[in-house]
Design an enzyme around this catalytic site. Structure first.
Site, PDB file in Angstrom:
ATOM      1  N   HIS A  74      -7.614  -4.424  10.348  1.00 44.89           N
ATOM      2  CA  HIS A  74      -7.272  -4.277   8.920  1.00 44.89           C
ATOM      3  C   HIS A  74      -5.968  -4.896   8.296  1.00 44.89           C
ATOM      4  O   HIS A  74      -4.907  -5.174   9.183  1.00 44.89           O
ATOM      5  CB  HIS A  74      -7.016  -2.915   8.650  1.00 44.89           C
ATOM      6  CG  HIS A  74      -5.904  -1.987   8.947  1.00 44.89           C
ATOM      7  ND1 HIS A  74      -5.896  -0.931   9.941  1.00 44.89           N
ATOM      8  CD2 HIS A  74      -4.643  -1.941   8.746  1.00 44.89           C
ATOM      9  CE1 HIS A  74      -4.825  -0.485  10.089  1.00 44.89           C
ATOM     10  NE2 HIS A  74      -4.148  -1.278   9.477  1.00 44.89           N
TER      11      HIS A  74
ATOM     12  N   ASP B 228       0.805  -1.143   0.080  1.00 47.26           N
ATOM     13  CA  ASP B 228       0.041  -0.083  -0.085  1.00 47.26           C
ATOM     14  C   ASP B 228       0.896   1.142   0.069  1.00 47.26           C
ATOM     15  O   ASP B 228       2.045   1.240   0.109  1.00 47.26           O
ATOM     16  CB  ASP B 228      -0.764  -0.044   1.350  1.00 47.26           C
ATOM     17  CG  ASP B 228      -0.210  -0.589   2.424  1.00 47.26           C
ATOM     18  OD1 ASP B 228       0.883  -0.578   2.577  1.00 47.26           O
ATOM     19  OD2 ASP B 228      -1.256  -0.952   3.483  1.00 47.26           O
TER      20      ASP B 228
ATOM     21  N   GLU C 159      -9.682  -1.235   5.584  1.00 44.59           N
ATOM     22  CA  GLU C 159     -10.260  -0.942   6.655  1.00 44.59           C
ATOM     23  C   GLU C 159     -11.460  -2.049   6.769  1.00 44.59           C
ATOM     24  O   GLU C 159     -11.919  -2.252   5.919  1.00 44.59           O
ATOM     25  CB  GLU C 159     -10.808   0.526   6.938  1.00 44.59           C
ATOM     26  CG  GLU C 159      -9.539   1.311   6.760  1.00 44.59           C
ATOM     27  CD  GLU C 159      -8.739   1.434   8.287  1.00 44.59           C
ATOM     28  OE1 GLU C 159      -8.572   0.473   9.079  1.00 44.59           O
ATOM     29  OE2 GLU C 159      -8.335   2.553   8.551  1.00 44.59           O
TER      30      GLU C 159
HETATM   31  C1  F6R Z   1       1.532  -1.451   6.093  1.00 44.90           C
HETATM   32  C2  F6R Z   1       0.001  -2.108   6.365  1.00 44.90           C
HETATM   33  C3  F6R Z   1      -0.631  -2.008   7.649  1.00 44.90           C
HETATM   34  C4  F6R Z   1       0.292  -2.242   8.888  1.00 44.90           C
HETATM   35  C5  F6R Z   1      -0.712  -2.326   9.695  1.00 44.90           C
HETATM   36  C6  F6R Z   1       0.045  -2.807  11.304  1.00 44.90           C
HETATM   37  O1  F6R Z   1       1.948  -1.723   4.953  1.00 44.90           O
HETATM   38  O2  F6R Z   1      -0.271  -2.335   5.254  1.00 44.90           O
HETATM   39  O3  F6R Z   1      -1.907  -3.096   7.211  1.00 44.90           O
HETATM   40  O4  F6R Z   1       0.633  -3.692   8.623  1.00 44.90           O
HETATM   41  O5  F6R Z   1      -1.348  -0.963  10.012  1.00 44.90           O
HETATM   42  O6  F6R Z   1       1.028  -1.764  11.427  1.00 44.90           O
HETATM   43  P1  F6R Z   1       2.143  -1.833  12.334  1.00 44.90           P
HETATM   44  O7  F6R Z   1       3.044  -3.040  11.962  1.00 44.90           O
HETATM   45  O8  F6R Z   1       3.102  -0.678  12.231  1.00 44.90           O
HETATM   46  O9  F6R Z   1       1.828  -1.914  13.686  1.00 44.90           O
END
Ligand code: F6R
Length: 261
Positions: A138, A67, A143
């Site tokens: 998500h 993303d 979302e």
């Molecule tokens: C990142 C992404 C998000 C994260 C998620 C968890 O490319 O797509 O889905 O994996 O928000 O974020 P962290 O690992 O920072 O807790």
């Protein structure tokens, strides 16, 4: 779905790095989908160790971003493309051209999403997609209520996600972009192997809903149940709300080494 509970994020990172090394040994130009954020960092650190200390060669690996934020200038260090270039491609000495990302600065974002889907298809699909999970369940930036069949598209972030990610924007939630381009859940499900990693108690509820809850668009990560080869690697703290943790631990302990993930 396979659930592997490890002692520490570092041991989980080594486990997943080994899966990537084995994939590239079978197919040197394998395609890997890279997630950003904190969760994959132990994987990227372990991969760097394998490349630097053991001379593992990943130079033909082809990367695809999961993303990207809309509204950041190209090359902004907070962009996900810049992050993966820095944390993976530069660190591992991989050619920067081997990383593809949806063009979030395009004038026509819908066309950029379609062309990203086409690029993934032209590469033969994604062999291994690495995922984190948001505290609201998500995956990518799909979302809750995202269609489980969705493709790469523009999405609006929830306020909770913007607050969670404010730490990458000097703790100023007001400057966290509101829009992103993200692989859809259908796009993610097309990858041949999904590996979701999560660490820490703040992910425990999201992990339990993903692993043991019903499949529902309210928990996008639960879509992993619709995939024939999905692996969830978590530490003890992230596993603490699972009712079947004992079963998962025993199953992994008894698994023959040759099967791996
Ligand atoms: C990142 C992404 C998000 C994260 C998620 C968890 O490319 O797509 O889905 O994996 O928000 O974020 P962290 O690992 O920072 O807790």
């Amino acid at each position: 779905m396979e659930v592997v509970i490890v002692d520490t994020p570092e041991s989980g990172g080594s486990l997943v790095a080994e899966a990537i090394v084995r994939l590239v040994a079978r197919r040197p130009d394998a395609t890997v989908g890279f997630a950003t954020g904190s969760s994959p960092e132990p994987v990227y650190a372990a991969l760097a160790r394998r490349c630097i200390e053991e001379g593992v060669d990943l130079s033909r690996l082809r990367g695809f971003l999961l993303d990207e934020y809309v509204g950041l200038a190209p090359g902004d260090p907070r962009s996900y493309q810049a992050e993966i270039q820095r944390k993976v491609f530069e660190r591992l000495g991989l050619p920067s051209d081997n990383l593809r990302a949806p063009d979030a600065s395009a004038a026509d974002l819908e066309a950029a999403c379609a062309s990203y889907e086409a690029a993934i298809a032209a590469a033969g699909g994604i062999d291994l997609q690495l995922l984190g999970v948001g505290s609201d369940g998500h995956i990518g930036f799909n979302e809750p209520t995202s269609s489980l069949g969705s493709r790469t598209r523009i999405k609006s972030l929830r306020q909770q996600t913007r607050e969670d990610n404010a730490r990458f924007f000097d703790d100023n939630v007001d400057v966290v972009p509101r829009h992103v381009l993200t692989q859809g859940i259908g796009t993610i499900r097309d990858a041949r192997h999904l590996i979701l990693v999560a660490w820490g108690s703040n992910k425990a509820e999201a992990v339990a809903s993903c692993v043991e809850g019903p499949v529902t668009s309210m928990v996008p990560a639960s879509a992993l149940h619709l995939h024939p080869h999905a692996t969830v690697v978590i530490d003890d703290a992230a596993a603490r709300s699972l009712t079947l943790s004992d079963y998962f631990r025993r199953t992994w302990a008894a698994k023959p080494d040759w099967q791996y993930l």
